[in-house]
Design a protein around this motif. Structure first.
Motif, PDB file in Angstrom:
ATOM      1  N   ARG A  21       0.755  -1.261   0.061  1.00 29.57           N
ATOM      2  CA  ARG A  21       0.126  -0.129   0.089  1.00 29.57           C
ATOM      3  C   ARG A  21       0.880   1.254   0.088  1.00 29.57           C
ATOM      4  N   HIS A  22       2.286   1.178  -0.354  1.00 32.36           N
ATOM      5  CA  HIS A  22       3.119   2.459  -0.592  1.00 32.36           C
ATOM      6  C   HIS A  22       2.616   2.836  -1.719  1.00 32.36           C
ATOM      7  N   THR A  23       2.430   4.166  -1.673  1.00 28.32           N
ATOM      8  CA  THR A  23       2.084   4.819  -2.924  1.00 28.32           C
ATOM      9  C   THR A  23       3.004   5.257  -3.947  1.00 28.32           C
ATOM     10  N   GLY A  24       4.375   4.916  -3.618  1.00 26.70           N
ATOM     11  CA  GLY A  24       5.360   5.258  -4.458  1.00 26.70           C
ATOM     12  C   GLY A  24       5.666   3.965  -5.564  1.00 26.70           C
ATOM     13  N   PHE A  25       4.745   3.594  -6.168  1.00 30.15           N
ATOM     14  CA  PHE A  25       4.944   2.644  -7.635  1.00 30.15           C
ATOM     15  C   PHE A  25       4.728   3.019  -8.795  1.00 30.15           C
ATOM     16  N   ARG A  26       5.376   2.432  -9.902  1.00 33.89           N
ATOM     17  CA  ARG A  26       4.849   2.692 -11.288  1.00 33.89           C
ATOM     18  C   ARG A  26       5.357   2.070 -12.225  1.00 33.89           C
ATOM     19  N   GLU A  29       8.833   0.001 -10.782  1.00 30.54           N
ATOM     20  CA  GLU A  29       9.757   1.012 -10.019  1.00 30.54           C
ATOM     21  C   GLU A  29       9.187   1.312  -8.649  1.00 30.54           C
ATOM     22  N   ILE A  30      10.045   1.593  -7.683  1.00 28.00           N
ATOM     23  CA  ILE A  30       9.577   2.159  -6.394  1.00 28.00           C
ATOM     24  C   ILE A  30      10.313   3.365  -6.179  1.00 28.00           C
ATOM     25  N   GLN A  31       9.408   4.208  -5.327  1.00 30.17           N
ATOM     26  CA  GLN A  31      10.300   5.475  -4.812  1.00 30.17           C
ATOM     27  C   GLN A  31      10.624   5.386  -3.452  1.00 30.17           C
ATOM     28  N   VAL A  32      12.144   5.682  -3.309  1.00 27.91           N
ATOM     29  CA  VAL A  32      12.874   5.656  -2.184  1.00 27.91           C
ATOM     30  C   VAL A  32      13.585   6.990  -1.798  1.00 27.91           C
ATOM     31  N   ARG A  36      13.699   3.935  -8.195  1.00 27.67           N
ATOM     32  CA  ARG A  36      14.468   2.675  -8.628  1.00 27.67           C
ATOM     33  C   ARG A  36      13.805   1.538  -8.952  1.00 27.67           C
ATOM     34  N   ALA A  37      14.198   0.847  -9.729  1.00 24.35           N
ATOM     35  CA  ALA A  37      13.903  -0.705 -10.062  1.00 24.35           C
ATOM     36  C   ALA A  37      13.773  -1.412  -8.914  1.00 24.35           C
ATOM     37  N   LEU A  38      12.645  -2.284  -8.941  1.00 19.20           N
ATOM     38  CA  LEU A  38      12.291  -3.074  -7.879  1.00 19.20           C
ATOM     39  C   LEU A  38      12.923  -4.821  -8.113  1.00 19.20           C
ATOM     40  N   CYS A  39      13.788  -5.058  -6.988  1.00 20.93           N
ATOM     41  CA  CYS A  39      14.362  -6.213  -7.008  1.00 20.93           C
ATOM     42  C   CYS A  39      13.479  -7.317  -7.267  1.00 20.93           C
ATOM     43  N   ASP A  40      13.745  -8.435  -8.070  1.00 21.70           N
ATOM     44  CA  ASP A  40      12.803  -9.444  -8.269  1.00 21.70           C
ATOM     45  C   ASP A  40      12.956 -10.731  -7.392  1.00 21.70           C
ATOM     46  N   SER A  41      13.831 -10.647  -6.400  1.00 19.79           N
ATOM     47  CA  SER A  41      14.145 -11.881  -5.441  1.00 19.79           C
ATOM     48  C   SER A  41      12.860 -12.278  -4.762  1.00 19.79           C
ATOM     49  N   HIS A  42      11.937 -11.462  -4.415  1.00 25.50           N
ATOM     50  CA  HIS A  42      10.696 -11.974  -3.997  1.00 25.50           C
ATOM     51  C   HIS A  42       9.474 -11.831  -4.825  1.00 25.50           C
ATOM     52  N   TRP A  43       9.793 -11.543  -6.266  1.00 26.10           N
ATOM     53  CA  TRP A  43       8.607 -11.315  -7.062  1.00 26.10           C
ATOM     54  C   TRP A  43       7.961 -12.618  -7.451  1.00 26.10           C
ATOM     55  N   ASN A  44       6.418 -12.393  -7.188  1.00 23.83           N
ATOM     56  CA  ASN A  44       5.840 -13.612  -7.743  1.00 23.83           C
ATOM     57  C   ASN A  44       4.453 -13.066  -8.446  1.00 23.83           C
ATOM     58  N   PHE A  45       3.665 -13.756  -8.817  1.00 22.02           N
ATOM     59  CA  PHE A  45       2.457 -13.668  -9.388  1.00 22.02           C
ATOM     60  C   PHE A  45       1.676 -12.859  -8.427  1.00 22.02           C
ATOM     61  N   SER A  46       1.605 -13.690  -7.255  1.00 21.98           N
ATOM     62  CA  SER A  46       0.373 -13.018  -6.202  1.00 21.98           C
ATOM     63  C   SER A  46       0.716 -11.446  -5.854  1.00 21.98           C
ATOM     64  N   ALA A  57       2.513  -9.209  -7.815  1.00 16.75           N
ATOM     65  CA  ALA A  57       2.079  -8.680  -9.076  1.00 16.75           C
ATOM     66  C   ALA A  57       0.636  -8.331  -9.163  1.00 16.75           C
ATOM     67  N   ASN A  58      -0.357  -9.317  -8.772  1.00 20.83           N
ATOM     68  CA  ASN A  58      -1.493  -8.999  -8.742  1.00 20.83           C
ATOM     69  C   ASN A  58      -1.948  -7.722  -7.786  1.00 20.83           C
ATOM     70  N   VAL A  59      -1.398  -7.879  -6.655  1.00 21.10           N
ATOM     71  CA  VAL A  59      -1.801  -6.743  -5.706  1.00 21.10           C
ATOM     72  C   VAL A  59      -1.078  -5.438  -6.156  1.00 21.10           C
ATOM     73  N   LEU A  60      -0.112  -5.490  -6.814  1.00 21.11           N
ATOM     74  CA  LEU A  60       0.423  -3.932  -7.576  1.00 21.11           C
ATOM     75  C   LEU A  60      -0.421  -3.576  -8.572  1.00 21.11           C
ATOM     76  N   CYS A  61      -1.057  -4.645  -9.398  1.00 20.38           N
ATOM     77  CA  CYS A  61      -1.989  -4.173 -10.653  1.00 20.38           C
ATOM     78  C   CYS A  61      -3.311  -3.802  -9.797  1.00 20.38           C
ATOM     79  N   ASN A  62      -3.745  -4.167  -8.790  1.00 18.92           N
ATOM     80  CA  ASN A  62      -4.872  -3.779  -8.330  1.00 18.92           C
ATOM     81  C   ASN A  62      -4.823  -2.322  -7.722  1.00 18.92           C
ATOM     82  N   GLN A  63      -3.481  -2.154  -7.149  1.00 14.38           N
ATOM     83  CA  GLN A  63      -3.456  -0.881  -6.557  1.00 14.38           C
ATOM     84  C   GLN A  63      -3.212   0.194  -7.433  1.00 14.38           C
ATOM     85  N   LEU A  64      -2.497  -0.217  -8.776  1.00 20.19           N
ATOM     86  CA  LEU A  64      -2.481   0.880  -9.654  1.00 20.19           C
ATOM     87  C   LEU A  64      -3.699   0.995 -10.820  1.00 20.19           C
ATOM     88  N   ASP A  65      -4.801   0.290 -10.215  1.00 23.75           N
ATOM     89  CA  ASP A  65      -6.069   0.365 -10.913  1.00 23.75           C
ATOM     90  C   ASP A  65      -5.911  -0.306 -12.376  1.00 23.75           C
TER      91      ASP A  65
END
Length: 375
Positions: A318-323, A336-339, A344-354, A356-364
């Motif tokens: 729920r951090h507002t700084g994603f694009r 990318e995330i705002q720090v 900055r690019a988001l590291c994919d070490s913990h990246w998964n479909f679930s 990604a789904n949360v992020l898509c929903n947050q970005l409408d």
């Protein structure tokens, strides 16, 4: 069918104890022979004490006195009151008070709480009586009383009691006043007091305590309330957390407790600047499904030296700084995330479909169609 009702006597709370039944004008104990889970369920329900936790035989909460109930309850388990359960007389049975049956209902573990202190281990003391929460007054409230509360809640030992109004005023019933514990009791209900509902205080005089198990997280120095350096309050002190052995499961528990969704990224090396003061000297061993960081097991650091330069930070969903950038549409591309104001690019070490789904929903942007880990 004659009128009967039940009560629990001698237990750690009003929802545990020796089963006694009022028959006419007399209270009688109940034999543990043929007493079953269905009858216990009806009693717990009738007393507004939730579900059955256990049936304890052999006068677990001490022997009663007086008559012993001479019938066997034949409850189906769905009766609203014990009155509606069929009963049959005992046949060829000899029962003494050594066989008095006791039960523990789930309400017995949920009749004491601390509120408005930021975690389950700090705040104003409240007790539940007659299915309603009310306060405990601070008349004669001392560390011995607070010690019993902390121990009963599994919150360690008492760190401090506070002046009136420290956690704000209360409303609702005032249930207990002039509680007098010696500090060894297993439950606040075993301590002396003036009687239920008997008091000479007002809602500004609630008893309070902070226990040693009081752990509350916060995120500091981030670009939103859902990103930043991890800090935990232990007792009355805030400490930063070392990035060594800090896991995504622990990060997820913190994000959830702060109503910030799930963990998206762990940033090591004081990415949101170094904190001040002490550094937390333990490692959280969260399973990931705990409702509060308080409930995560903790182990001491082994051969580890950690400084503020190793402060860990997290970014929650729920951090507002994603694009999304460099994609074919506004709903695709590199994450990318705002720090600290920089993208900055988001590291994919913990990246998964679930995630990604949360992020898509947050970005409408609906739901995730794909979530490639590289590229």
């Amino acid at each position: 069918m004659s009128h009967i009702k039940s009560r629990l006597v001698g237990g750690d709370s009003i929802c545990s104890g020796r089963v006694e039944i009022e028959h006419g004008e007399t209270w009688v104990t109940v034999c543990d022979s043929d007493f079953d889970l269905k009858a216990a369920s009806v009693i717990c329900s009738e007393l507004n004490c939730g579900a059955v936790v256990s049936i304890l035989r052999g006068a677990h909460f001490k022997e009663g006195d007086g008559p012993i109930w001479n019938e066997t309850l034949q409850c189906a388990g769905n009766e609203s009151q014990l009155f509606y359960c069929p009963r049959i007389s005992h046949w060829n049975e000899t029962c003494s008070h050594a066989n008095d049956v006791s039960i523990v209902c789930s309400g017995a573990t949920d009749e004491l709480r601390l509120v408005d202190g930021g975690s389950p281990c700090a705040g104003k003391v409240e007790v539940k009586y007659k299915d309603q929460w009310g306060i405990v007054c601070d008349g004669a409230w001392e560390m011995e009383d607070a010690e019993v509360v902390c121990r009963q809640l599994g919150c360690g030992s008492a760190v401090s009691v506070h002046d009136q109004g420290h956690f704000g005023s209360s409303s609702g019933p005032i249930w207990l006043d002039e509680v007098a514990c010696d500090g060894t009791e297993s439950s606040l209900y075993k301590c002396k007091h003036r009687g239920w509902g008997v008091h000479s205080c007002d809602h500004h005089e609630a008893a309070t305590v902070t226990c040693s198990g009081h752990i509350t997280p916060r995120l500091a120095g981030g670009d939103s309330v859902c990103s930043g350096r991890v800090e935990v309050r232990y007792g009355e002190t805030w400490a930063t957390v070392c990035d060594s052995n800090f896991s995504l499961r622990t990060a997820s528990v913190i994000c959830n407790e702060l109503n910030c969704g799930t963990a998206i990224s762990i940033l090591r090396g004081a990415q949101f600047a170094e904190g001040h003061g002490t550094v937390w000297n333990k490692t959280f061993q969260c399973a990931g499904n705990e409702s509060h960081l308080l409930y995560c097991p903790r182990t001491s650091h082994v051969n580890q030296t950690c400084s503020p330069a190793n402060d860990v930070s997290i970014i929650c969903s729920r951090h507002t700084g994603f694009r999304l950038v460099n994609g074919s549409t506004e709903c695709s591309g590199r994450v990318e995330i705002q720090v600290r104001g920089a993208w900055r690019a988001l590291c994919d070490s913990h990246w998964n479909f679930s995630v990604a789904n949360v992020l898509c929903n947050q970005l409408d942007c609906g739901f995730a169609v794909s979530a490639p880990e590289e590229g």
